[in-house]
Write a protein that holds these residues in place. Structure first.
Motif, PDB file in Angstrom:
ATOM      1  N   PHE A  27       4.490   7.107  -1.464  1.00 22.00           N
ATOM      2  CA  PHE A  27       4.843   8.051  -0.406  1.00 22.00           C
ATOM      3  C   PHE A  27       6.110   8.837  -0.752  1.00 22.00           C
ATOM      4  O   PHE A  27       7.100   8.261  -1.192  1.00 22.00           O
ATOM      5  N   MET A  57       0.833  -1.193   0.000  1.00 18.24           N
ATOM      6  CA  MET A  57       0.000   0.000   0.000  1.00 18.24           C
ATOM      7  C   MET A  57       0.876   1.255   0.000  1.00 18.24           C
ATOM      8  O   MET A  57       0.636   2.179  -0.788  1.00 18.24           O
ATOM      9  N   ALA A  58       1.910   1.253   0.832  1.00 16.34           N
ATOM     10  CA  ALA A  58       2.812   2.402   0.907  1.00 16.34           C
ATOM     11  C   ALA A  58       3.489   2.613  -0.442  1.00 16.34           C
ATOM     12  O   ALA A  58       3.600   3.738  -0.937  1.00 16.34           O
ATOM     13  N   VAL A  85      -7.113  -3.617   1.583  1.00 14.98           N
ATOM     14  CA  VAL A  85      -6.188  -3.290   0.502  1.00 14.98           C
ATOM     15  C   VAL A  85      -6.403  -4.281  -0.644  1.00 14.98           C
ATOM     16  O   VAL A  85      -6.136  -5.470  -0.477  1.00 14.98           O
ATOM     17  N   LEU A  96      -2.459   5.686   7.035  1.00 18.19           N
ATOM     18  CA  LEU A  96      -3.398   5.275   5.980  1.00 18.19           C
ATOM     19  C   LEU A  96      -4.781   4.936   6.543  1.00 18.19           C
ATOM     20  O   LEU A  96      -5.725   4.718   5.787  1.00 18.19           O
ATOM     21  N   ARG A 155       2.405   1.591  -3.425  1.00 20.61           N
ATOM     22  CA  ARG A 155       1.434   2.010  -4.443  1.00 20.61           C
ATOM     23  C   ARG A 155       1.041   3.472  -4.291  1.00 20.61           C
ATOM     24  O   ARG A 155       0.823   4.176  -5.265  1.00 20.61           O
ATOM     25  N   GLU A 156       0.951   3.903  -3.035  1.00 24.07           N
ATOM     26  CA  GLU A 156       0.572   5.304  -2.794  1.00 24.07           C
ATOM     27  C   GLU A 156       1.712   6.245  -3.148  1.00 24.07           C
ATOM     28  O   GLU A 156       1.521   7.453  -3.211  1.00 24.07           O
TER      29      GLU A 156
END
Lengths: 336, 336
Positions: free
Chosen positions: A190, A184-185, A332, A262, A187-188
């Motif tokens: 950061f 998730m990190a 997710v 998140l 894909r986002e």
């Protein structure tokens, strides 16, 4: 009804889809009295003379294909080996079916195959057959891989996910949330540096070490739906409850921080190199000791114990108590 | 290099992709000396005491999902049963991994599952495990299904695709081209009526009947790449040639007509309910007789014989001779 993302996310909605559309429309669901489709265990089994042949299949749609700590090839082989392993069966072989989008880069395909090979070699599991299909551009996002594993156990020696008894200890073999939160990190995208990596790894070595001690009553790998789902499934299928000590659950500081940022519960996201294991109380320390000596088990902990009341209760660090519910779906999507 | 549609189409380009990218990068390709990845047979095997466990996997991307004569569910289960069957192994169980697009209609999913159930019941093969994933809308065209089959044979009794010897007879169990041409005609949306239907069916009953007579030397189901590919693979792997009589190859008049109209060679398109079988010459008539008594074998014919020279030669209806080459790729994409 339209199928939604939640129907594939490992939680309650997926369970409902599976029982209403799939299980109710299939008549022949097991062979020779082995573990079958209705059991919704991590794998099925076919009893054969003194053996049980254990079979598990998994479709991999992870996005992106390459991520911190691994890629779809490593994930596919590890995940399938893990599903066989948590049945207490030795993984022998993998069947590898790939569906690739037209225009996909063959160098990337080669990297993925090499990654599969690495896990196959590490675990002594052979990739014995496969299939390759190509879909027209625009009809499939990059590629999907379905791996099917074949393992073997002595007859009557497979470990089910419903064998917990009151008093058993719950072992978790390492830190929780790494895979889902790292994905998730990443894909986002950061802006700050994060060293978060997926935990994707084959855990047969851990299982083998624990089985040598004995006293393993039930196992599950907490993939889709995460730890929350795995604990609830184990408890529900065994008709027991659990009390889990929050302080004992290994979790990386960074995973906790990113989860909070998140707004995602790290107990509800997929892990790809961990096992939740219910073991006989008197053997728990011995099992923990041998698990900690394995490559992927150094951070294992006894996180709780099996109780009579039918809930999974978390004793929080602050001394409070809350129920850990099975998630409706993994928060997710497309992490496995 | 970019992957193209031809890389998944069952011909020479697919063979090259598979050997250069896949086979050369995998070290562990078989278990206990069984049939493995390098053998590129219809299935692999794991020898275990007095048995061989036979495993085959297949990804199904057919478009459209519902077509004259069947649907993706019937195709997936039949195709997998057939791959196990042509190894001479009794199909026992199927693992069913589905990847579904978000927004897919659950009523259509139910129809597909019912169709799977029907073939499972007809053949006594159980669907013992599975997996369901969902991909975001726009990332996958409707759905793909990967089925993996598990079958069993007595040790040393599996039938390979390289066992032909000079003098053996070649049996084809029914009319050729039906699946590929029916699909193509349906997709092209021909304005006129066509009664063309896919031949998709499970052929274990045919194999079982033939095995009871004995003398079966090699088998293949002529799917991607069609009859032309199956004959060439059988010949090449056995280091022999064949002479095939065009007049003996069963083909429906309508298949011939539509093939000509589309400019497609019906020998090069996929079939989904047929077997090409090499058998001992003296037993060929007996085998043909029992095959013709089965549900899907009524139109079986002896179409030729195995020769020394290393080509597959067709003796045409007009008395001429031509070489049947292995196709570069299936001329019709996404038929299986």
């Amino acid at each position: 009804m339209k199928i939604s993302m939640s129907h594939g996310a490992g939680g309650e909605m997926m369970q409902n889809l599976i029982s209403e559309i799939i299980l109710s429309n299939i008549q022949k669901k097991s062979v020779n009295g082995g573990v079958g489709l209705d059991d919704l265990d991590d794998a099925a089994s076919i009893p054969l003379d003194g053996y049980e042949i254990v079979i598990s299949t998994d479709g991999h749609t992870i996005d992106p294909l390459f991520f911190p700590g691994g890629d779809i090839g490593k994930l596919a082989i590890s995940g399938t080996i893990n599903d066989i392993s948590v049945m207490g069966a030795k993984p022998l072989a993998i069947a590898n079916a790939m569906i690739i989008s037209e225009g996909f880069n063959s160098e990337e395909l080669e990297r993925i195959i090499k990654s599969m090979d690495q896990i196959s070699q590490e675990t002594g599991t052979s990739i014995i057959t496969g299939d390759t299909k190509v879909m027209e551009q625009g009809k499939l996002d990059k590629m999907v891989i379905t791996t099917t594993g074949i393992g073997i156990a002595e007859k009557g020696k497979i470990i089910r996910d419903n064998g917990l008894e009151v008093g058993d200890k719950i072992i978790l073999t390492g830190s929780i949330g790494d895979h889902g939160i790292a994905l998730m990190a990443y894909r986002e995208g950061f802006g700050f540096e994060t060293s978060l990596k997926s935990d994707v790894a084959p855990i047969w070595e851990i299982v083998e070490a624990a089985l040598e001690i004995g006293g393993v009553k039930a196992m599950k790998d907490p993939t889709r739906g995460g730890l929350a789902n795995a604990l609830n499934e184990l408890a529900e299928k065994s008709s027991v409850g659990m009390i889990i000590e929050e302080d004992k659950i290994p979790i990386k500081e960074e995973v906790r921080a990113v989860s909070e940022m998140l707004g995602i519960d790290p107990y509800e996201v997929a892990n790809e190199g961990k096992i939740v294991m219910g073991v006989e109380s008197e053997l728990a320390d011995d099992i923990l000791k041998v698990i900690r000596r394995t490559k992927y088990g150094a951070e294992a902990e006894i996180i709780g114990e099996v109780t009579e009341e039918k809930h999974v209760i978390l004793e929080t660090s602050l001394g409070g108590k809350r129920i850990i519910e099975a998630p409706i779906a993994d928060p997710v999507p497309r992490v496995c």
